[in-house]
Enzyme design. Structure first.
Site, PDB file in Angstrom:
ATOM      1  N   GLU A  60       0.839  -1.195   0.000  1.00  0.00           N
ATOM      2  CA  GLU A  60       0.000   0.000   0.000  1.00  0.00           C
ATOM      3  C   GLU A  60       0.876   1.247   0.000  1.00  0.00           C
ATOM      4  O   GLU A  60       2.068   1.192   0.299  1.00  0.00           O
ATOM      5  CB  GLU A  60      -0.918   0.009   1.214  1.00  0.00           C
ATOM      6  CG  GLU A  60      -0.181   0.082   2.539  1.00  0.00           C
ATOM      7  CD  GLU A  60      -1.049   0.604   3.671  1.00  0.00           C
ATOM      8  OE1 GLU A  60      -1.308   1.816   3.667  1.00  0.00           O
ATOM      9  OE2 GLU A  60      -1.432  -0.188   4.545  1.00  0.00           O
TER      10      GLU A  60
ATOM     11  N   LYS B 183      -5.971  -2.996  13.825  1.00  0.00           N
ATOM     12  CA  LYS B 183      -5.481  -1.955  14.731  1.00  0.00           C
ATOM     13  C   LYS B 183      -6.087  -2.142  16.127  1.00  0.00           C
ATOM     14  O   LYS B 183      -7.289  -2.354  16.271  1.00  0.00           O
ATOM     15  CB  LYS B 183      -5.807  -0.580  14.166  1.00  0.00           C
ATOM     16  CG  LYS B 183      -5.080  -0.295  12.854  1.00  0.00           C
ATOM     17  CD  LYS B 183      -5.463   1.054  12.292  1.00  0.00           C
ATOM     18  CE  LYS B 183      -4.664   1.343  11.028  1.00  0.00           C
ATOM     19  NZ  LYS B 183      -4.968   0.446   9.916  1.00  0.00           N
TER      20      LYS B 183
END
Length: 302
Positions: A26, A160
């Site tokens: 990414e 996360k």
């Protein structure tokens, strides 16, 4: 009409044509996740790690309205240094292409463009997921639904830790997204080696991951992703006591200031970085490096 064809670098195009290993990366971490000039150095380091693992790196981004998989040095520098580069999720791709805009791709956009180009393995840090307080806010990352309909293997350090991890795992199960723990029976916690939540399946070699991928292809059915949850090494994780303390402070500050929607994640991550003296950022990078190394080995095993 906008050009929706993903432009492959010559190196990536040749590797795919010759069925050699390719790993997608990414670009949001480059444009929006790290301070300058360290962001460019990390981007180059991650590509070098892919190469050292025997694979070809394909950093994904949108430049002047055209999707790219595999960036030249000057393009990587542009993503790292240009303030006008936007943050693009999957839903942003169409308007960005139509407007001729440039943007760094998040997990959802990267997974979509990489899979569309025929790339089977993607390395990132941590996925998005179900936010805390979901029953009130209905806040869920676009990553989950995109991965439910995109056949790609994503090597990550879990989701996360600011998220509702049990709810995210339940959502992944509902959506039919496979989850493998790499060398662990506990789902990783991004900054932490373990979130405390169990995984149903554990693998210990890249070849085992490749075998699952092949079985997934042979079975057919829904075009869902496969998540390889690779924990950050315990020696490089954020101190768990410090993590829990600072995260509690960050969540309280978020509520007190009325931060909502898409602003929540960057607010919490920034708070963690500042209150841990940058230790959370270093744990994040340690996780990303480990994921990139493993992704290259998995791509090579295919």
């Amino acid at each position: 009409m906008p050009d929706t064809t993903t432009h492959l670098s010559a190196e990536v195009r040749e590797a795919l044509a010759e069925r050699r290993p390719v790993v997608a990366l990414e670009s949001t971490i480059i444009a929006h996740g790290l301070p300058r000039p360290r962001n460019l150095a990390v981007a180059q380091e991650l590509e070098a790690l892919v190469r050292s693992g025997g694979a070809v790196p394909a950093t994904v981004a949108v430049l002047d309205g055209r999707p790219h998989a595999g960036l030249a040095r000057h393009q990587l520098e542009r993503i790292a240094e240009d303030d006008s580069v936007r943050k693009l999720g999957h839903r942003d791709l169409a308007p960005a292409l139509a407007a001729g805009a440039s943007g760094a791709t998040t997990v959802s956009a990267t997974a979509f463009l990489a899979a569309r180009a025929g790339i089977r393995v993607f390395a990132t840090g941590g996925l998005g997921g179900v936010h805390r307080g979901w029953t009130e806010t209905q806040d869920e990352s676009a990553d989950l639904r995109l991965l439910a309909r995109t056949r790609i293997t994503v090597v990550c350090a879990g989701v996360k830790s600011i998220l509702d991890v049990p709810a995210t795992l339940q959502r992944l199960e509902t959506l039919g997204v496979g989850v493998l723990g790499y060398g662990t029976e506990r789902f990783p916690g991004f900054y932490l080696a373990s979130s405390g939540e169990p995984v149903d399946w554990t693998v210990s070699t890249p070849e085992e991951v490749a075998a699952v991928m092949d079985a997934q292809e042979t079975l057919g059915g829904a075009e869902a992703a496969l998540i390889v949850a690779n924990p950050v090494p315990e020696a490089e994780q954020l101190d768990p006591v410090l993590h829990d303390q600072v995260l509690a402070e960050a969540l309280a500050a978020c509520e007190a200031r009325g931060v909502t929607g898409q602003a929540v994640t960057p607010f919490l991550l920034d708070h963690l970085m500042r209150r841990t003296g940058g230790a959370s950022l270093e744990a994040n990078l340690a996780a990303v490096r480990g994921n990139v190394r493993l992704a290259a080995r998995i791509a090579a095993a295919l």
